[in-house]
Design a protein around this motif. Structure first.
Motif, PDB file in Angstrom:
ATOM      1  N   SER A   2      12.858   2.318   7.311  1.00  0.00           N
ATOM      2  CA  SER A   2      13.207   1.805   5.992  1.00  0.00           C
ATOM      3  C   SER A   2      12.508   0.465   5.773  1.00  0.00           C
ATOM      4  O   SER A   2      12.115  -0.208   6.719  1.00  0.00           O
ATOM      5  CB  SER A   2      14.717   1.648   5.844  1.00  0.00           C
ATOM      6  OG  SER A   2      15.201   0.672   6.734  1.00  0.00           O
ATOM      7  N   VAL A   3      12.361   0.143   4.510  1.00  0.00           N
ATOM      8  CA  VAL A   3      11.785  -1.137   4.106  1.00  0.00           C
ATOM      9  C   VAL A   3      12.883  -1.872   3.355  1.00  0.00           C
ATOM     10  O   VAL A   3      13.551  -1.289   2.493  1.00  0.00           O
ATOM     11  CB  VAL A   3      10.550  -0.917   3.194  1.00  0.00           C
ATOM     12  CG1 VAL A   3      10.010  -2.241   2.685  1.00  0.00           C
ATOM     13  CG2 VAL A   3       9.461  -0.153   3.952  1.00  0.00           C
ATOM     14  N   ILE A   4      13.081  -3.146   3.659  1.00  0.00           N
ATOM     15  CA  ILE A   4      14.137  -3.894   2.995  1.00  0.00           C
ATOM     16  C   ILE A   4      13.917  -3.881   1.477  1.00  0.00           C
ATOM     17  O   ILE A   4      12.769  -3.896   1.015  1.00  0.00           O
ATOM     18  CB  ILE A   4      14.264  -5.338   3.538  1.00  0.00           C
ATOM     19  CG1 ILE A   4      12.963  -6.113   3.378  1.00  0.00           C
ATOM     20  CG2 ILE A   4      14.707  -5.317   4.987  1.00  0.00           C
ATOM     21  CD1 ILE A   4      13.068  -7.577   3.763  1.00  0.00           C
ATOM     22  N   PRO A   5      15.016  -3.799   0.720  1.00  0.00           N
ATOM     23  CA  PRO A   5      14.901  -3.621  -0.734  1.00  0.00           C
ATOM     24  C   PRO A   5      13.971  -4.590  -1.445  1.00  0.00           C
ATOM     25  O   PRO A   5      13.196  -4.187  -2.321  1.00  0.00           O
ATOM     26  CB  PRO A   5      16.348  -3.789  -1.216  1.00  0.00           C
ATOM     27  CG  PRO A   5      17.173  -3.355  -0.052  1.00  0.00           C
ATOM     28  CD  PRO A   5      16.395  -3.815   1.162  1.00  0.00           C
ATOM     29  N   GLU A   6      13.981  -5.861  -1.072  1.00  0.00           N
ATOM     30  CA  GLU A   6      13.148  -6.834  -1.781  1.00  0.00           C
ATOM     31  C   GLU A   6      11.652  -6.664  -1.504  1.00  0.00           C
ATOM     32  O   GLU A   6      10.818  -7.254  -2.196  1.00  0.00           O
ATOM     33  CB  GLU A   6      13.594  -8.277  -1.516  1.00  0.00           C
ATOM     34  CG  GLU A   6      13.682  -8.673  -0.073  1.00  0.00           C
ATOM     35  CD  GLU A   6      15.044  -8.436   0.554  1.00  0.00           C
ATOM     36  OE1 GLU A   6      15.264  -8.981   1.645  1.00  0.00           O
ATOM     37  OE2 GLU A   6      15.879  -7.717  -0.009  1.00  0.00           O
ATOM     38  N   LYS A   7      11.303  -5.846  -0.520  1.00  0.00           N
ATOM     39  CA  LYS A   7       9.891  -5.592  -0.202  1.00  0.00           C
ATOM     40  C   LYS A   7       9.439  -4.189  -0.620  1.00  0.00           C
ATOM     41  O   LYS A   7       8.271  -3.833  -0.451  1.00  0.00           O
ATOM     42  CB  LYS A   7       9.641  -5.773   1.297  1.00  0.00           C
ATOM     43  CG  LYS A   7       9.881  -7.186   1.795  1.00  0.00           C
ATOM     44  CD  LYS A   7       8.855  -8.139   1.230  1.00  0.00           C
ATOM     45  CE  LYS A   7       9.050  -9.533   1.792  1.00  0.00           C
ATOM     46  NZ  LYS A   7       8.056 -10.472   1.285  1.00  0.00           N
ATOM     47  N   GLN A   8      10.360  -3.390  -1.149  1.00  0.00           N
ATOM     48  CA  GLN A   8      10.007  -2.032  -1.557  1.00  0.00           C
ATOM     49  C   GLN A   8       9.071  -2.059  -2.755  1.00  0.00           C
ATOM     50  O   GLN A   8       9.059  -2.996  -3.540  1.00  0.00           O
ATOM     51  CB  GLN A   8      11.274  -1.229  -1.871  1.00  0.00           C
ATOM     52  CG  GLN A   8      12.093  -0.950  -0.626  1.00  0.00           C
ATOM     53  CD  GLN A   8      13.406  -0.243  -0.906  1.00  0.00           C
ATOM     54  OE1 GLN A   8      13.725   0.115  -2.033  1.00  0.00           O
ATOM     55  NE2 GLN A   8      14.180  -0.042   0.134  1.00  0.00           N
ATOM     56  N   ASN A  43      12.502   8.720  -1.845  1.00  0.00           N
ATOM     57  CA  ASN A  43      11.932   8.864  -0.501  1.00  0.00           C
ATOM     58  C   ASN A  43      11.259  10.220  -0.334  1.00  0.00           C
ATOM     59  O   ASN A  43      10.188  10.310   0.273  1.00  0.00           O
ATOM     60  CB  ASN A  43      13.007   8.653   0.564  1.00  0.00           C
ATOM     61  CG  ASN A  43      13.441   7.213   0.682  1.00  0.00           C
ATOM     62  OD1 ASN A  43      12.854   6.328   0.066  1.00  0.00           O
ATOM     63  ND2 ASN A  43      14.477   6.965   1.449  1.00  0.00           N
TER      64      ASN A  43
END
Length: 77
Positions: A2-8, A43
């Protein structure tokens, strides 16, 4: 993964997957497989956009009593 939300939305997941696929190819791996929650359409779309396809569906039963619908996706390398 997963990628942290602020970096998506910055292509980080695709870069990670590209790295993993290249690493796998060097190790003579012929396909990549992952499980993706059915409730997270973005996803599934992400994996589809880079060549993965759905080949199975199932319900994963977690020890805490949760039941999660997932699709299995794969890509031939």
């Amino acid at each position: 993964m997963s990628v942290i939300p602020e970096k998506q939305g910055q292509g980080i997941a695709k870069k990670i997957l590209n790295f993993l696929e290249n690493y796998a190819k060097k190790a003579n791996v012929t396909k990549m497989i992952c499980k993706v929650r059915m409730t997270v359409a973005k996803n599934i779309k992400l994996y589809s956009s880079i060549g993965y396809y759905v080949y199975d569906e199932e319900v994963v039963h977690k020890p805490n009593g949760l039941h999660i619908k997932v699709v299995s996706m794969q890509k031939k390398l």
